[in-house]
Design a protein around this motif. Structure first.
Motif, short mmCIF file in Angstrom:
data_model
loop_
_atom_site.label_atom_id
_atom_site.label_comp_id
_atom_site.label_asym_id
_atom_site.label_seq_id
_atom_site.Cartn_x
_atom_site.Cartn_y
_atom_site.Cartn_z
N ALA A 94 0.82 -1.22 0.00
CA ALA A 94 0.00 0.00 0.00
C ALA A 94 0.85 1.26 0.00
N SER A 95 2.07 1.17 0.48
CA SER A 95 2.94 2.35 0.56
C SER A 95 3.79 2.52 -0.70
N SER A 96 3.58 1.69 -1.70
CA SER A 96 4.29 1.77 -2.98
C SER A 96 5.76 1.42 -2.90
N HIS A 97 6.17 0.67 -1.88
CA HIS A 97 7.54 0.17 -1.86
C HIS A 97 7.65 -0.93 -2.91
N MET A 98 8.81 -1.05 -3.52
CA MET A 98 9.02 -2.07 -4.54
C MET A 98 9.76 -3.28 -3.98
N TYR A 99 10.56 -3.07 -2.93
CA TYR A 99 11.40 -4.14 -2.40
C TYR A 99 11.32 -4.16 -0.88
N GLY A 100 11.30 -5.36 -0.32
CA GLY A 100 11.34 -5.54 1.13
C GLY A 100 12.39 -6.59 1.45
N PHE A 101 13.27 -6.27 2.39
CA PHE A 101 14.38 -7.17 2.74
C PHE A 101 14.19 -7.76 4.13
N ASN A 102 14.28 -9.09 4.20
CA ASN A 102 14.24 -9.77 5.48
C ASN A 102 15.68 -10.07 5.92
N THR A 103 15.85 -10.91 6.93
CA THR A 103 17.20 -11.25 7.38
C THR A 103 17.54 -12.71 7.11
N HIS A 104 16.81 -13.35 6.20
CA HIS A 104 17.13 -14.72 5.83
C HIS A 104 18.40 -14.70 5.00
N HIS A 105 19.37 -15.53 5.38
CA HIS A 105 20.64 -15.56 4.67
C HIS A 105 20.48 -16.32 3.35
N GLY A 106 20.96 -15.74 2.28
CA GLY A 106 20.95 -16.43 1.00
C GLY A 106 20.52 -15.54 -0.14
N LEU A 107 20.61 -16.10 -1.32
CA LEU A 107 20.15 -15.40 -2.51
C LEU A 107 18.64 -15.43 -2.55
N SER A 108 18.05 -14.46 -3.19
CA SER A 108 16.60 -14.40 -3.30
C SER A 108 16.12 -15.11 -4.55
N ASP A 109 14.97 -15.72 -4.44
CA ASP A 109 14.31 -16.31 -5.59
C ASP A 109 13.38 -15.24 -6.15
#
Length: 97
Positions: A38-53
């Motif tokens: 809803a806030s128009s962010h395009m990316y959100g980062f968690n703290t899971h270690h590894g490459l993103s799918d």
């Protein structure tokens, strides 16, 4: 989420708009994802270690945790070890301006 986005865009005039968000402590839930969308962010980062799918949500991106003293060579080793797990990753889409 909206307030922090608005404040960052106001305080840093060189920033046209804030596109990414890092979940505090890496914790998020369905309500957090809805608020981020809803806030128009395009990316959100968690703290899971590894490459993103990147075939999955851009609002749930993993990252490679860096510790003090991590050299470029060590980072390269970490990435090479992770590559076979996620060979189909592609670059995130470039937002249209």
């Amino acid at each position: 989420i909206n307030d922090s986005k608005r404040d960052l865009e106001k305080w840093f005039s060189i920033v046209e708009w804030v596109r990414a968000f890092v979940y505090p402590g890496g914790f998020y839930d369905a309500q957090s994802l809805d608020a981020l969308r809803a806030s128009s962010h395009m990316y959100g980062f968690n703290t899971h270690h590894g490459l993103s799918d990147l075939t999955k949500s851009h609002l749930e991106l993993n990252r490679i945790n860096m510790l003090p003293g991590t050299t470029p060579e060590k980072l390269e080793t970490i990435i090479r070890h992770l590559e076979p797990i996620s060979q189909q990753n592609t670059a995130p889409p470039v937002p249209s301006l």
